[in-house]
Design an enzyme around this catalytic site. Sequence first.
Site, PDB file in Angstrom:
ATOM      1  CB  CYS A  55      -0.882  -0.038   1.232  1.00  0.00           C
ATOM      2  SG  CYS A  55      -1.879   1.519   1.512  1.00  0.00           S
ATOM      3  CE1 TYR A 186      -5.212   2.902  -5.477  1.00  0.00           C
ATOM      4  CE2 TYR A 186      -3.783   4.785  -5.428  1.00  0.00           C
ATOM      5  CZ  TYR A 186      -3.976   3.346  -4.886  1.00  0.00           C
ATOM      6  OH  TYR A 186      -3.139   2.604  -3.962  1.00  0.00           O
TER       7      TYR A 186
END
Length: 345
Positions: A55, A186
Amino acid sequence: MSNENSENSTAGAYVTSGQEFTRDANYIATRITRDGADGYPVEAGRYRLVVARACPWANRAIIVRRLLGLEDAISMGVCGPTHDRRSWTFDLDPGGVDPVLGIPRIQDAYFARFPDYPRGITVPAMVDVPTGQVVTNNYPQITLDFSTEWTEFHREGAPQLYPSHLRDEIDEVALRVFKDVNNGVYRCGFAGSQEAYERAYKRLFDAMDWLEERLTNQRFLVGDTITEADVRLFTTLARFDAVYHGHFKCNRQKLSEFPALWAYARDLFQTPGFGDTTDFDHIKKHYYVVHEDINPTQIVPAGPDLSNWLTPHHREQLGGRPFGDGTPPSPVRESERVPSEHNPL
């Protein structure tokens, strides 16, 4: 994260047809501070930082903890690179249970404090070890508090990552980096329409061009030393060619095709605290396996070749002092080392 598959499936619904991707930015606002105003005072050994190396938001916290030398004050639990719809799991630990918290998945710490917690179970998260309860998952504040609230436990020679005289500029730069780059990739990858994707794509590469220009004649983003702004940008750049270029369709050009940005990324990668916390194997497995609605085969690409991260960057010619008046951190402790097969260092 939501899906309609079996309970143990990794499948998640990340793309909503016809819509732009909008990140839920409502995090647990509780802070760990010197004065303990929120009920959680700074205290060595009391809290556990739970992360996943895959992450980018958690990777920031790993880097800052290491740069500041907080390893003895704040322990770290590492989740595996993939997860199911419930939460990240401690599948790297013996028996699949975190050895300090005694739980198999980070959602248990969230539910210990908020039994009906309605939002995403995210990393990084700071957990209060005595109660087993999550304190905060507010990742931008976690790293700032490491710099400003945990100073008593900084190592000798710790750098100033958030110096008071540069905070306004750091915040300004970091905000654009977040909106258009960190989150911009994203917005490309999870776009639910062609129009949404193209808008996000343009914003992303406009920002990449802005960064390329900014970094052509200065070594770091703000001032002449590494700051919080560099940490925040690095974790996205480290994932760009390995994941975002293909998986998220951020393919106008690779990071390695931006002369200044690519040299800047290599400069940081080769600096203790950055490259040695980067796990390319976890990064690729996470994105390509978990995002089944984007990559239904779950095939993980074999490339790219990572050896180019170690090529000379020549950024020292621009001057600057990576750690300012401080010093590099000592080598990574054995228990926290990224496996050599996952990293070219």
